[in-house]
Design a protein around this motif. Structure first.
Motif, mmCIF file in Angstrom:
data_model
loop_
_atom_site.group_PDB
_atom_site.id
_atom_site.type_symbol
_atom_site.label_atom_id
_atom_site.label_comp_id
_atom_site.label_asym_id
_atom_site.label_seq_id
_atom_site.Cartn_x
_atom_site.Cartn_y
_atom_site.Cartn_z
ATOM 1 N N MET A 219 -39.943 -15.408 -5.202
ATOM 2 C CA MET A 219 -39.475 -15.577 -3.811
ATOM 3 C C MET A 219 -38.407 -14.562 -3.479
ATOM 4 O O MET A 219 -38.433 -13.938 -2.426
ATOM 5 C CB MET A 219 -38.940 -17.007 -3.644
ATOM 6 N N ASN A 220 -37.551 -14.378 -4.398
ATOM 7 C CA ASN A 220 -36.505 -13.387 -4.160
ATOM 8 C C ASN A 220 -37.050 -12.000 -3.965
ATOM 9 O O ASN A 220 -36.456 -11.175 -3.271
ATOM 10 C CB ASN A 220 -35.511 -13.361 -5.334
ATOM 11 N N LEU B 176 -37.403 -10.809 -0.616
ATOM 12 C CA LEU B 176 -36.230 -10.520 0.193
ATOM 13 C C LEU B 176 -35.811 -9.080 0.042
ATOM 14 O O LEU B 176 -35.974 -8.498 -1.032
ATOM 15 C CB LEU B 176 -35.044 -11.423 -0.214
ATOM 16 N N PRO B 177 -35.261 -8.526 1.081
ATOM 17 C CA PRO B 177 -34.748 -7.159 0.927
ATOM 18 C C PRO B 177 -33.525 -7.169 0.027
ATOM 19 O O PRO B 177 -32.740 -8.108 0.026
ATOM 20 C CB PRO B 177 -34.359 -6.753 2.360
ATOM 21 N N LYS B 178 -33.389 -6.143 -0.675
ATOM 22 C CA LYS B 178 -32.314 -6.105 -1.648
ATOM 23 C C LYS B 178 -31.037 -5.570 -1.017
ATOM 24 O O LYS B 178 -31.028 -4.593 -0.266
ATOM 25 C CB LYS B 178 -32.712 -5.182 -2.817
ATOM 26 N N GLY B 179 -29.956 -6.258 -1.286
ATOM 27 C CA GLY B 179 -28.666 -5.806 -0.715
ATOM 28 C C GLY B 179 -28.235 -4.503 -1.327
ATOM 29 O O GLY B 179 -28.514 -4.222 -2.499
ATOM 30 N N LEU B 180 -27.624 -3.717 -0.582
ATOM 31 C CA LEU B 180 -27.178 -2.408 -1.041
ATOM 32 C C LEU B 180 -25.760 -2.530 -1.594
ATOM 33 O O LEU B 180 -24.955 -3.324 -1.121
ATOM 34 C CB LEU B 180 -27.203 -1.410 0.133
ATOM 35 N N LYS B 181 -25.431 -1.728 -2.569
ATOM 36 C CA LYS B 181 -24.119 -1.807 -3.191
ATOM 37 C C LYS B 181 -23.155 -0.845 -2.522
ATOM 38 O O LYS B 181 -23.533 0.214 -2.086
ATOM 39 C CB LYS B 181 -24.238 -1.461 -4.693
ATOM 40 N N THR B 182 -21.933 -1.200 -2.523
ATOM 41 C CA THR B 182 -20.872 -0.309 -2.009
ATOM 42 C C THR B 182 -19.572 -0.577 -2.738
ATOM 43 O O THR B 182 -19.402 -1.620 -3.349
ATOM 44 C CB THR B 182 -20.692 -0.457 -0.488
ATOM 45 N N LYS B 183 -18.614 0.324 -2.650
ATOM 46 C CA LYS B 183 -17.326 0.158 -3.350
ATOM 47 C C LYS B 183 -16.427 -0.830 -2.587
ATOM 48 O O LYS B 183 -16.537 -0.982 -1.387
ATOM 49 C CB LYS B 183 -16.603 1.523 -3.413
ATOM 50 N N ARG B 184 -15.543 -1.442 -3.278
ATOM 51 C CA ARG B 184 -14.566 -2.305 -2.575
ATOM 52 C C ARG B 184 -13.230 -2.314 -3.283
ATOM 53 O O ARG B 184 -13.187 -2.050 -4.490
ATOM 54 C CB ARG B 184 -15.088 -3.731 -2.422
ATOM 55 N N LEU C 122 -9.492 -3.453 -4.791
ATOM 56 C CA LEU C 122 -9.141 -4.504 -5.748
ATOM 57 C C LEU C 122 -8.416 -5.655 -5.051
ATOM 58 O O LEU C 122 -8.710 -6.808 -5.268
ATOM 59 C CB LEU C 122 -8.269 -3.895 -6.861
ATOM 60 N N PHE C 123 -7.455 -5.289 -4.170
ATOM 61 C CA PHE C 123 -6.679 -6.356 -3.506
ATOM 62 C C PHE C 123 -6.948 -6.359 -2.018
ATOM 63 O O PHE C 123 -7.081 -5.303 -1.397
ATOM 64 C CB PHE C 123 -5.179 -6.141 -3.736
ATOM 65 N N SER C 124 -6.935 -7.537 -1.516
ATOM 66 C CA SER C 124 -7.090 -7.658 -0.050
ATOM 67 C C SER C 124 -5.743 -7.357 0.642
ATOM 68 O O SER C 124 -4.692 -7.719 0.133
ATOM 69 C CB SER C 124 -7.534 -9.077 0.292
ATOM 70 N N ILE D 267 -4.486 -8.816 2.892
ATOM 71 C CA ILE D 267 -3.896 -10.083 3.345
ATOM 72 C C ILE D 267 -2.655 -10.424 2.549
ATOM 73 O O ILE D 267 -1.777 -11.165 3.026
ATOM 74 C CB ILE D 267 -4.942 -11.215 3.263
ATOM 75 N N ILE E 52 -31.096 -11.934 2.237
ATOM 76 C CA ILE E 52 -31.119 -10.750 1.366
ATOM 77 C C ILE E 52 -31.068 -11.196 -0.079
ATOM 78 O O ILE E 52 -30.320 -12.115 -0.433
ATOM 79 C CB ILE E 52 -29.921 -9.857 1.691
ATOM 80 N N GLU F 102 -19.507 -3.646 -3.045
ATOM 81 C CA GLU F 102 -19.894 -4.355 -1.815
ATOM 82 C C GLU F 102 -21.387 -4.304 -1.653
ATOM 83 O O GLU F 102 -22.046 -3.333 -2.046
ATOM 84 C CB GLU F 102 -19.239 -3.658 -0.602
ATOM 85 N N ILE F 103 -21.918 -5.337 -1.044
ATOM 86 C CA ILE F 103 -23.351 -5.378 -0.719
ATOM 87 C C ILE F 103 -23.446 -5.251 0.790
ATOM 88 O O ILE F 103 -22.748 -5.952 1.534
ATOM 89 C CB ILE F 103 -23.997 -6.696 -1.170
#
Lengths: 1005, 204
Positions: A1-2, A5-13, A15-17, A19, B18, B27-28
């Motif tokens: 089933m998965n 589904l379209p696969k999510g793309l990765k990106t950088k993020r 370390l700290f928010s 906030i 997704i 990030e996704i």
């Protein structure tokens, strides 16, 4: 089933928010706040108070000059259980207040010595006030830090500082003074008592006071301090007074200080010693003690009885005690400093107490206020011991002149009796004593201000009680001032010359006589028939002023008369000349002359008692005979004699048909007094004969044509010219007088006409007019010539159906009386032209005349009827015949083209009675208008014409409306000139064609 | 079965479900619309924790500094929240004192405590069932807004009572901090993802 589904793309993020920045920020803020709070935390101090009742933890602020500098954190019991401690947190910047000597007190509503403070705390609650011991910055820094303080129970005196002036006061009686009591300067709080010490041994209080720096300058070594405690209620000679110190010190007491007015003291240093007086008045007293010896104390009291100087409190009695021998009282008194020099060697002290004397009630105020001592300074060397004087020195006594009067008896005079000049006291007696002889000597002082009167000359007379004299001058009641009335007094009089007599006369008259004797007096001898109405002492008047008096009467040598010896006062002596005229002036002199009516009494007393008077006539007529003057009975007599003495004209008149006037009647010429009647007697014919004296200045007016007539009273005349009231000199109302004037004709002299008219009539021409019918002509009926009055009827007789009238014609009309003059009777005529002959309203029928020419004539026959108004005028005279009169009458106008061309002369019935004959006169210049074919018609009344166009009202003129009138017209083809006495017909109405005629009548026909 | 169990995530922008790859800390993003995609709300735990800590820190000055200053002509009195409660209590206005105390003191504290508990409970085993925790969270959200009551009162008072010299009421610095505290707690509760509660395995 998965897999579907379209696969999510990765990106950088990261370390700290981000906030997390918010808690960091919050942390920072919190930490900063906490740090700030810690850093700014103030100094904690503990203050010990007696009571913590006003202190609220966390609430009660600490204020320094109104700014909150801290707050009470806690209130707790101190170690000693009767105190409380307040833990106070001072703010950081107020940390400097935590120094030694700092004063803390609780501010609450407080009633101070002279103010109420802390009122605001009623609302806001109490607070703690802090005050440093000094405001000097450097000194403040030097103070040691401290955090435990003892709070003050009372606010410190804010004004106290090291700048204040501290003084020492000493007193032996302390009434209220305690520490903190205020010191006043002119009511201002100037300091306070800082210490009160008492030395039981000396009994002296030593009081320390501190004067604020603002008032330091007012304290000098001359300054006086006194106690001002309580209320000072005084009831003294100055009246009731209540002095109260400021309200605060009313309760607390106080000290006042002030400087004497004119003493300039030197400034003082701190620690100066002053004396503290018990009261302000005591502070003013000088140190010199004056003793006054008195017979008894008279009610004076130590410290109560004031010494007054000219009504001003000048000192105080400080002690009253009996003398060593117990025969006197010694009063000690102290004068105020400013009056200290009043006590001189001749100074007098007088006890002022209520006294009831002749002069009145004196010192009444002392009944209420108590007695006092009055000081009268005099002298030049200071003195301190005095004896009480009984009488105050009289004002002016100082420097007065001493005189000694001698008198036969003492009378009621005594020491202190006044000497009065015109009722003003100018001196008094100082001593009365009997000399070796029988005379009494009186010492007197004339006050300095009046010394000069003595040089001017004074005579003294007794002036006691009531002087009641009945003499020639009448009843005299003399009373001087009330004092003199009872106590007796001396009257000083100045009579003129600078002579002074030191003899005391019994009365003013004696004094005056003595004065006259001393100064020399003129004596005049008067000769009179009798001495009736006169008595010794009667006054001699000159112009109403008493100039002398009758001294004595003697009979003359022959006994035919008396001689009066008259004294003339020196001042008036020069008025007596050899030509002076003396007369009796007693009684009421009733005099009426050209100047009017006069009732003359020289003085009221002479009206009763009589007297004599003299005057100096303008012209010297009568001279004295060797110093003896004639005394005339009255002034009139005197004047008459004067007149007679002059060179006047003497005339004699026969008064025929008139009541002869009295002797002395005046003679007037043009209303001026021209002389008098000197004698009235009957002549040998039994007719009154008058002898007249004409004053010299009038003799020139008396001549041949002069006529004299009697005139009296008012002349009232009513005639055409109105009512005439002709007034003569007032005197003639009462007394007949003789008038004279000059006329045109000489009518014989020596006659006195009974009235002015008859005098005038002598000039008039008398004529006789005969009326052919009876007519009533009254006497006085005027004779008119035109409008002028030419004369009047004087007599009228009806005889045989004829009236014979005698009339007088004024001389200016004499020339009119000729043979052709016509006369007729005329009555009141009212016509459109006015009212004629108004005279006839009063006189009835009057006589009219018209002058003609010819020879002069005096006998006339009057016309039977009035002449025509056109009588004598040149013109055409024709006759009109009419069937009716048409209201025509003599004078009715005749018009040509509405221009008056003539008039009706006469209207009468024709002899046959069939017609009315109207005689018409046409003026000469209109003569040519009347032709043979002219037509005449009646144009009088109102012509009314009624036709299609209405009513036409027409009248020739206003005149014709009343009197009627005639109009005439001449045709275009004018006929021949009309001749006199031609007859025409008078038509009742004109034909309209007549009115259109307009012939040219310029040329001669 | 949850989305995590399915290793899937819903793009909140375009509603595309997704399949979540292994993230490796990265990030996704949505392959369809390019929006970031998370299985749970992004950094929910961090945000909530940070805001709660912020609220807790701000709570300190909010209570220490005066929230309201009453100036009368006679004096000036500044009141903190607890001081005001105490004054009301002293004046025997117990009910109002209680209301103010609860609304202004207890409730913010309760919120902060509750959120911290919920966050802790995500890591630590506890006895409270997840459903109860969810209800607790909803309660926090519900009462959160009532904490602003004090601020309203102060605002109205400051606006109404302004008679110049006679009497004047001013808001204090404490009120600002208090408002910040309340806002911080509300934001914290907004940031919390309730699904995390249920992510703990083996719990119902």
């Amino acid at each position: 089933m998965n897999g579907d589904l379209p696969k999510g793309l990765k990106t950088k993020r990261g370390l700290f928010s981000p906030i997390w920045l918010t808690p960091l920020l919050a942390l920072f803020i919190t930490i900063w706040l906490l740090y700030n709070g810690y850093v700014n935390i103030g100094t904690e101090i503990i203050i010990q108070f007696d009571s913590g009742s006003e202190l609220v933890p966390e609430k009660t602020p600490v204020k320094y000059r109104g700014i909150t500098v801290g707050k009470v954190k806690d209130v707790r019991i101190a170690e000693s259980p009767d105190k409380v401690e307040a833990v106070v947190m001072l703010s950081k910047e107020a940390g400097i207040l935590a120094k030694e000597g700092m004063m803390f007190w609780i501010v609450k509503p407080r009633l101070g010595f002279n103010k109420i403070t802390g009122l605001e705390t009623l609302i806001s609650g109490s607070y703690i006030e802090v005050q440093p011991p000094t405001f000097n910055e450097n000194k403040l820094d030097e103070l040691a830090e401290k955090n435990y303080f003892i709070g003050l129970s009372e606010p410190p005196d804010t004004e106290i500082s090291e700048d204040a002036l501290t003084l020492r006061l000493q007193t032996d009686s302390n009434q209220y003074l305690i520490k903190g009591v205020p010191v006043f300067y002119k009511g201002m709080n100037a300091g306070q008592v800082t210490a009160v010490k008492f030395d039981p041994q000396s009994g002296i209080y030593d009081i320390g006071v501190s004067i604020n720096k603002d008032y330091k300058q007012y304290v000098t070594d001359a300054t006086a301090f006194w106690d001002v405690g309580g209320i000072d209620i005084r009831f003294d000679s100055a009246g009731f007074s209540m002095e109260s110190v400021p309200l605060g010190s009313l309760i607390s007491g106080g000290i006042s200080f002030d400087n004497p007015k004119d003493v300039q003291g030197a400034p003082v240093e701190s620690g100066h010693l002053f004396r503290l007086y018990g009261s302000e008045s005591r502070s003013r007293l000088s140190e010199n003690i004056i003793t006054v010896r008195m017979e008894n104390s008279g009610g004076i009291k130590a410290w109560r009885t004031p010494v007054m100087y000219m009504g001003i409190p000048a000192g105080l009695v400080t002690d009253v005690k009996p003398s060593g021998e117990h025969n006197e009282v010694i009063a000690q008194l102290q004068l105020n400093k400013e009056f200290a020099d009043l006590a001189k060697n001749r100074t007098k002290f007088v006890l002022i107490q209520p006294s009831f004397s002749i002069k009145g009630v004196e010192g009444l105020s002392t009944i209420l206020t108590g007695v006092y001592l009055e000081i009268y300074p005099d002298g030049d060397t200071p003195a301190s011991e005095f004896a009480l004087s009984s009488n105050p020195p009289v004002k002016g006594e100082k420097g007065g002149r001493l005189i000694t009067l001698t008198a036969p008896a003492k009378g009621s005079l005594d020491s202190m009796s006044g000497i009065f000049f015109r009722n003003i006291q100018i001196g008094h007696l100082t001593d009365v004593r009997l000399t070796g002889g029988s005379r009494v000597e009186m010492d007197a002082v004339i006050y300095a201000d009046y010394k000069s009167l003595l040089d001017k000359g004074l005579y003294f007379s007794r002036d006691e009680g009531l002087d009641l004299r009945l003499n020639a001058e009448g009843l005299t009641i003399d009373t001087q001032s009330l004092t003199a009335l009872i106590k007796g007094g001396i009257n000083a009089e100045h009579f003129g010359a600078s002579a002074t007599s030191l003899t005391l006369y019994d009365n003013s008259a004696d004094a005056q006589k003595a004065y006259y004797k001393n100064t020399g007096m003129k004596t005049v001898t008067l000769a009179a028939e009798t001495a009736e109405e006169l008595t010794k002492g009667d006054p001699l008047y000159f112009r109403g002023i008493k100039a002398g008096e009758i001294e004595d009467f003697t009979l003359n040598d022959t006994g035919s008369g008396i001689l009066a010896k008259v004294l003339v006062y020196p001042r008036y002596a020069k008025l007596i000349t050899p030509f002076s005229v003396f007369h009796k002036s007693g009684g009421i002199n009733f005099e009426a002359d050209a100047a009017g009516l006069r009732i003359q009494t020289p003085a009221l007393k002479t009206a009763i008692g009589g007297g004599i008077a003299f005057f100096n006539p303008e012209e010297q007529g009568i001279s004295c005979d060797n110093g003896t003057y004639t005394l005339f009975e009255s002034r009139n007599d005197a004047e008459k004699s004067l007149l007679l003495a002059k060179k006047g004209m003497v005339l004699t008149l026969i008064a025929e048909g008139s009541v002869p006037p009295d002797e002395n009647s005046d003679i007037y010429y043009k209303n001026m007094n021209a002389g008098m009647v000197t004698k009235v007697k009957l002549n040998k014919d039994g007719k009154p004969e008058l002898t007249l004296l004409i004053k010299p200045e009038f003799t020139g007016f008396v001549g041949e044509k002069t006529r004299f007539w009697l005139e009296g009273g008012m002349e009232f005349r009513a005639d055409v010219s109105g009512v005439t009231v002709k007034s003569k000199p007032v005197k003639t109302y009462i007394e007949d007088a003789i008038y004279f004037d000059n006329f045109k004709k000489a009518a014989g002299t020596g006659i006195l006409y009974p009235d002015p008219d008859s005098a005038k009539e002598a000039d008039m021409t008398k004529i006789r007019i005969t009326f052919p019918y009876p007519v009533e002509i009254r006497n006085g009926a005027p004779l008119t010539n035109g409008t002028a009055k030419a004369g009047y009827a004087v007599n009228s007789v009806v005889k045989d159906g004829k009236t014979i009238v005698e009339a007088l014609v004024f001389d200016q009309f004499e020339s009119e009386l000729t043979e052709n003059s016509i006369f007729w009777a005329e009555n009141l005529k009212i016509s459109a032209n006015g009212i004629e002959n108004i005279d006839s309203v009063i006189f009835g029928t009057i006589i009219a005349m018209k002058s003609g020419n010819g020879r002069p004539e005096t006998h006339f026959t009057a016309l039977a009827e009035e002449p025509s108004p056109y009588e004598g005028r040149k013109g055409l005279r024709i006759t009109l015949l009419s069937s009716a009169r048409h209201s025509l009458e003599a004078g009715s106008p005749v018009y040509y083209r509405q221009i008056e061309a003539g008039g009706v002369e006469k209207v009468k019935l024709s002899e046959d009675g069939r017609n009315v004959e109207i005689s018409v006169f046409v003026d000469e210049k209109y003569r040519k208008l009347v032709r043979g074919n002219s037509v005449f018609w009646n144009s009088g009344g109102i012509g009314t014409k009624i036709n299609l166009f209405g009513v036409k009202v027409k009248t020739e003129s206003m005149k014709t409306l009343i009197t009627g009138g005639i109009s005439f017209a001449t045709p275009d083809d004018a006929g021949t000139q009309a001749r006199d006495k031609e007859t025409y017909v008078l038509y009742a109405d004109p034909k309209s064609s007549w009115l259109k005629w307009s012939p040219d009548l310029s040329g001669e026909p | 079965m949850t989305d995590i169990e399915m290793n899937a995530a819903l793009c909140l922008s375009c509603r595309q479900l997704i399949d979540m790859p292994d993230t490796d800390g990265g990030e996704i993003i949505c392959p369809v619309c390019g929006s970031p995609v998370h299985q749970r709300r992004k950094n929910s735990l961090q945000k909530t924790l940070a805001l709660t800590l912020t609220a807790l820190l701000l709570y300190i000055p909010a209570n220490v500094l005066p929230v309201m200053t009453i100036e009368t002509f006679a004096d000036t009195s500044a009141n903190t929240i607890l001081g005001g409660v105490g004054e009301l209590f002293n004046n025997k206005m117990y009910f109002i004192a209680a209301v103010v105390f609860v609304a202004s003191f207890v409730v913010p504290l309760f919120k902060i405590g509750s959120i911290l508990y919920l966050l802790t409970a995500l890591r630590v085993r506890d006895k409270l069932p997840n459903a109860a925790k969810t209800r607790l969270f909803h309660l926090i959200e519900l009462i959160g807004k009532w904490s602003m009551l004090d601020i309203y009162v102060i605002t109205i008072m400051a606006g109404l009572v302004n008679m110049g010299f006679l009497i004047q009421i001013k808001g204090g610095a404490g009120a600002t901090f208090f408002a910040a505290t309340v806002i911080a707690t509300m934001l914290a509760s907004k940031s919390f993802d309730t699904r995390l509660i249920w992510d703990k395995k083996g719990e119902k």
